[in-house]
Design a protein around this motif. Sequence first.
Motif, PDB file in Angstrom:
ATOM      1  N   PHE A  67       0.173  18.266  27.428  1.00  0.00           N
ATOM      2  CA  PHE A  67       0.727  19.280  28.323  1.00  0.00           C
ATOM      3  C   PHE A  67       1.443  20.343  27.495  1.00  0.00           C
ATOM      4  N   GLY A  68       1.222  21.611  27.839  1.00  0.00           N
ATOM      5  CA  GLY A  68       1.995  22.700  27.229  1.00  0.00           C
ATOM      6  C   GLY A  68       1.755  22.855  25.735  1.00  0.00           C
ATOM      7  N   TYR A  69       0.488  22.924  25.332  1.00  0.00           N
ATOM      8  CA  TYR A  69       0.152  23.027  23.906  1.00  0.00           C
ATOM      9  C   TYR A  69       0.872  24.195  23.243  1.00  0.00           C
ATOM     10  N   LYS A  70       0.804  25.377  23.886  1.00  0.00           N
ATOM     11  CA  LYS A  70       1.408  26.563  23.261  1.00  0.00           C
ATOM     12  C   LYS A  70       2.924  26.427  23.171  1.00  0.00           C
ATOM     13  N   ALA A  71       3.535  25.839  24.198  1.00  0.00           N
ATOM     14  CA  ALA A  71       4.989  25.645  24.163  1.00  0.00           C
ATOM     15  C   ALA A  71       5.358  24.664  23.051  1.00  0.00           C
ATOM     16  N   MET A  72       4.494  23.665  22.845  1.00  0.00           N
ATOM     17  CA  MET A  72       4.729  22.709  21.756  1.00  0.00           C
ATOM     18  C   MET A  72       4.740  23.435  20.414  1.00  0.00           C
ATOM     19  N   VAL A  73       3.711  24.265  20.199  1.00  0.00           N
ATOM     20  CA  VAL A  73       3.629  24.993  18.929  1.00  0.00           C
ATOM     21  C   VAL A  73       4.856  25.882  18.766  1.00  0.00           C
ATOM     22  N   GLY A  74       5.192  26.616  19.833  1.00  0.00           N
ATOM     23  CA  GLY A  74       6.352  27.510  19.760  1.00  0.00           C
ATOM     24  C   GLY A  74       7.628  26.758  19.443  1.00  0.00           C
ATOM     25  N   SER A  75       7.777  25.576  20.059  1.00  0.00           N
ATOM     26  CA  SER A  75       9.030  24.858  19.824  1.00  0.00           C
ATOM     27  C   SER A  75       9.081  24.272  18.417  1.00  0.00           C
ATOM     28  N   ILE A  76       7.925  23.897  17.853  1.00  0.00           N
ATOM     29  CA  ILE A  76       7.936  23.416  16.450  1.00  0.00           C
ATOM     30  C   ILE A  76       8.407  24.544  15.538  1.00  0.00           C
ATOM     31  N   VAL A  77       7.836  25.741  15.755  1.00  0.00           N
ATOM     32  CA  VAL A  77       8.204  26.873  14.911  1.00  0.00           C
ATOM     33  C   VAL A  77       9.692  27.192  15.096  1.00  0.00           C
ATOM     34  N   GLY A  78      10.155  27.139  16.352  1.00  0.00           N
ATOM     35  CA  GLY A  78      11.566  27.414  16.622  1.00  0.00           C
ATOM     36  C   GLY A  78      12.487  26.421  15.933  1.00  0.00           C
ATOM     37  N   ILE A  79      12.141  25.144  16.014  1.00  0.00           N
ATOM     38  CA  ILE A  79      12.967  24.117  15.370  1.00  0.00           C
ATOM     39  C   ILE A  79      12.980  24.348  13.861  1.00  0.00           C
ATOM     40  N   ALA A  80      11.805  24.660  13.300  1.00  0.00           N
ATOM     41  CA  ALA A  80      11.722  24.862  11.849  1.00  0.00           C
ATOM     42  C   ALA A  80      12.611  26.017  11.421  1.00  0.00           C
TER      43      ALA A  80
ATOM     44  N   ALA B  72      18.708  21.982  20.523  1.00  0.00           N
ATOM     45  CA  ALA B  72      18.415  21.123  21.675  1.00  0.00           C
ATOM     46  C   ALA B  72      17.412  21.777  22.627  1.00  0.00           C
ATOM     47  N   ILE B  73      17.326  23.127  22.597  1.00  0.00           N
ATOM     48  CA  ILE B  73      16.443  23.793  23.567  1.00  0.00           C
ATOM     49  C   ILE B  73      14.962  23.536  23.250  1.00  0.00           C
ATOM     50  N   PRO B  74      14.470  23.908  22.052  1.00  0.00           N
ATOM     51  CA  PRO B  74      13.063  23.592  21.776  1.00  0.00           C
ATOM     52  C   PRO B  74      12.779  22.096  21.801  1.00  0.00           C
ATOM     53  N   THR B  75      13.756  21.277  21.396  1.00  0.00           N
ATOM     54  CA  THR B  75      13.529  19.828  21.428  1.00  0.00           C
ATOM     55  C   THR B  75      13.375  19.360  22.869  1.00  0.00           C
ATOM     56  N   GLY B  76      14.209  19.908  23.758  1.00  0.00           N
ATOM     57  CA  GLY B  76      14.091  19.559  25.174  1.00  0.00           C
ATOM     58  C   GLY B  76      12.742  19.959  25.739  1.00  0.00           C
ATOM     59  N   VAL B  77      12.251  21.130  25.324  1.00  0.00           N
ATOM     60  CA  VAL B  77      10.926  21.575  25.765  1.00  0.00           C
ATOM     61  C   VAL B  77       9.884  20.527  25.404  1.00  0.00           C
ATOM     62  N   LYS B  78       9.997  20.008  24.193  1.00  0.00           N
ATOM     63  CA  LYS B  78       9.004  19.024  23.751  1.00  0.00           C
ATOM     64  C   LYS B  78       9.099  17.743  24.565  1.00  0.00           C
ATOM     65  N   ILE B  79      10.343  17.300  24.826  1.00  0.00           N
ATOM     66  CA  ILE B  79      10.522  16.066  25.600  1.00  0.00           C
ATOM     67  C   ILE B  79       9.836  16.217  26.966  1.00  0.00           C
ATOM     68  N   PHE B  80      10.059  17.367  27.623  1.00  0.00           N
ATOM     69  CA  PHE B  80       9.445  17.562  28.947  1.00  0.00           C
ATOM     70  C   PHE B  80       7.928  17.642  28.839  1.00  0.00           C
ATOM     71  N   ASN B  81       7.434  18.235  27.756  1.00  0.00           N
ATOM     72  CA  ASN B  81       5.982  18.292  27.587  1.00  0.00           C
ATOM     73  C   ASN B  81       5.371  16.897  27.490  1.00  0.00           C
TER      74      ASN B  81
END
Lengths: 648, 204
Positions: free
Chosen positions: A305-318, A350-359
Amino acid sequence: MKWSEFFVTGEPLIYAADVAIVLTMVGIVFVLTYFKKWKWLWNEWLTTVDHKKIGVMYIICAVLMLFRGGVDALLMRAQLTAPNMKFLDAQHYNEIFTTHGTIMILFMAMPFIIGLMNIVVPLQIGARDVAFPYLNALSFWLFFFGALLFNISFVIGGSPDAGWTAYFPLAGNEFSHGVGNNYYAVALQISGIGTLMTGINFLVTILKMRAPGMTLMRMPMFTWTILITCVLIIFAFPVLTVALALMTFDRVFGTQFFTMANGGMSMLWANLFWIWGHPEVYIVILPSFGIFSEVVSTFAQKRLFGYKAMVGSIVGIAFLSFIVWVHHFFTMGAGPAVNSAFSITTMAIAIPTGVKIFNWLFTIRKGKIRFTTAMLWSLAFIPNFVIGGVTGVMLAMAAADYQYHNSYFLIAHFHYVLIAGTVFACFAGLHYWYPKMFGHILNERLGKWTFWLFMIGFNVCFFPMYFLGLMGMTRRMYTYSAGLGWTPLNVVATVGAVLMGIGFIVLCYNIYYSARYGERDMTGDPWNGRTLEWATASPPVHYNFPVTPVVEDVDAYWVMKKKYGGFHVKEEDLKPIHMPSNSGRPFWMSVAFFVAGFGLVFKWFALAIVGALFIVLGLILRSFEDDDGYHIPVDEIKRMERAARKGA
Amino acid sequence: MGEAAHRYDETLPLEYRTQESRLNILGFWIFLGAEVALFATLFATYLVLFQRTGSGPTAGELFEVQDVLIETLLLLTSSFTCGLAIFEMRRGRISGLIAWLLVTLLLGAGFITFEIREFIHYVHEGATMQTSAFLSSFFVLVGTHGAHVSVGIGWMILIIIQLLQRGFTPKTARKVFIVSLYWHFLDVVWIFIFTLVYLLGMVI
C-alpha cells in the motif's frame, strides 16, 4: 609493553575463553584436514566474488557476533539481577557493555543487513552480480578482519572500556591507558572502510544494472531502502573514518584533538561521533523497513500500500537523519536555542515513520494473511517498534530529556527500536530468504518457537527497564544497593534475557535441523513471491538469470506469473554469459590490514609498516591485473539450468 | 555483468565505450562524493580548533607565505597540464598524453617537496602536531591532502607504465580519465586549504 601484559590474565572467565578459543581453532583445523576441505574452502569461499556466497558469509559472521554480543548481554544481566553482586568487577563490566554495544551495532546488525542485501538486491533487480564483484569481496574481508581484530582484544591486550560511544576525555590517554581503545579505533576503521566501499558498490549496482523495464519507481521496496541506505553510508561513514583517525592520532601519536590541555576539545568527538552515529542507526533501520515491506506484501498477498508514500518517507527519514545528532547530548552544554532546533527535527522523524506504519497496516488490511514465521516477526515489529518510537519522541523533548538522559529509560527505548526494528527484520529476512540462500526452508514449527520465546523474552526483558529508568537507575552502573527498590524489576529483566537466549538456541538448532530434515525448495518460489529473486532457482545458479528478465510493473515476478504463468526461458535465447574471475587478493590484502592494524594497536610500528607495504603491493598487483573474467558457453548454461530446475 | 558488460558504443570517447568503464567512472564519481564528506569533516575540525592554540604559536605567527604560494602555483599548473593530457588522449596522441602526464606528476612531486620543506620548517620552530589542537588539525588536514597527492603520483606512474605496455585501450583510457578526475579533485581541495587555512590564518 611487557609480555605479561600482552595476554589478559587474572579472570577465570577469560581463561575459560582462552581454552574455548584454542579448542575451537584446533577443531576447525582438524575437521577441515580430516575431510580434506581446505581446497574447497579456498576455492569456493575465501576467493569467491559471487554476491550470494559473500552474503552468506556475512550472515554467518553476523550470527556468530550475535552470539558473542548476546553472551555479553547475559553476563551484564547476571551481574545486575540482584543488588551488590560480585560476579563482575567494575572494570570487567565496563569492558563488557562496551563490546556489547560496539559488536551488536557494527559487527552484528550491519553485516546481517549487508549480508541480506548482498544476496537479495542483485536478484531483485535482475542482475548477474554487483557492479564491482572484486571490491565486494574486499569489503567483506575488511569487515571480517576488522571484526576479528576487535574480538581478539578480550584475550590479547584488553578490551575497550569507554562505552561504544567512546567519549573523550574518558577514551583518551589520560583515562584509558591500555590498548583497549586503540583496538576500538583501528578495528572499526578497517571494517568501516569495507562498509564505505559496499555503499558505493551497491549504489552503482542499483543505479546502473537494473533489468530492462525496471524504472526507479518499479523497484522492489527493499531495493529502494538499500539505495537510500547507500547514500547514507557514503555521506556518513567518511565522518567516522575521520573521527576514528583523529582518535588514533590522539591515542597513538599524542596529538591534541580531544585532550583536555593544549586547546583540545572533547565535545568535538561527541559531535563527530554522532554525525556519523545517527545516520548509522538509520543505515540499519531503513533496510529493515524494506524487509518488512517485502514480507508483509508477500504474506498479505497484496501489493504494497502507498508505494510512492513509502519511497517519499524513506527519503525524508534519510534527510532528517543528518540533522538530529545533537539529541544524543542535550544535557552536555548546548544552549536552549540549539536544543530546541534539534528537538524539532528529531520529533519530525516520527511523521515519515508514522506514514510507513500506516502503509504496512493498510497493506495487511483485507489481505489473505498467511502466518508464516517471517510474517509473525513482521507483525510483531509494528506494535513493538511503535512503543520504541513513541518513547523516542518523549526523549526528543529536550527539557524532558534532562530526566530520561542516560537512564534505563533510554536503554529500553533504543533496544525497542533496534531489536524490534533491526533484529526482528533480520530474523524475518532470514526465514523469508533462507530457501533462496540454501535451497531448503527453515522449519516453521521451530521458527515459531524461536519467535514466541524471543519476542516474549524481549518484552519481559526491556519493558521493565522503562520503569527502572524512571525510578532513577542509570545506564552503565555495574551494581546497585538493595534499598533502592530496583531488585524485582531487574530479576524480571534477567528472566526475559534468558528467554531471548533460549530463543536464539532454538534458532541455531533449527538451522541444523532444517539442513538435515528441512523441506527442500524445488520450485524456487516457496512463498508465492512477488519480486524477481523468486524467478530464480533455489539456490540460484551462480549467474542468477540465464537471460535477463524484462520488467513490466512493480512486483515484476507477480506480473509475470499472472500474464505468462512464470519466468520462461527459451533455450534458443541463451547467449554466453560473462562472469568475473575469483581472486584471493581481497583475502590476503585484508590479512595485511589486520597485521598493520595489530601493529598500530600495540604501537609496533615496524609491523604496521610491513602490513601497509603488503596493502600497497596488493593495490599495485590489482592495477596491473589484466583479467576480464570468463564466458560461460551456451551448452554449459543449458546443462546447469536443467540441473537446477529438475524438481520444477 | 552479462551482455551489458560488453555493450560497446563506438560513438562515445574511448574511456566510456564499455559498460564496465561506465560503471567504474560513475563509481569513482561517487567515491569522490565520499571524499568530499571526508575533507568537509577535516575542514570542520580545523575551523573548530584553529584558534585553540594552547601554548603554541598561532596561525598568523607560523605560516610562511612564500612556500605556500609556490605550492599553490605548482599544484594549480599541474591540474592544467593534467587537463592537457586528457585533451591529447581525446586527440588520440599517446606520446602527448604521456608527456603531459609526466609534467603533471613532476609538478605534483614539486608540490610535495615544498610541502615537506614547509612542514620541516614548522617542526624546527617547535610547532609539531603534538603542540596544540590547532597544529594537530592543521597537520592532519594538510597532511591528508598531501598524502592524497602522493598516492596520486604513485598511481599515475603505474598508469604511465601500463600506457607504455599496452597503448590505448578502453581500459587504459578509462584509468587515465579516472586518475585525472582524482587529480582535479585534489586541486579543488587545495583551493579550499589555501583559502580557509592559509589566507584565513594570516588575516585573523
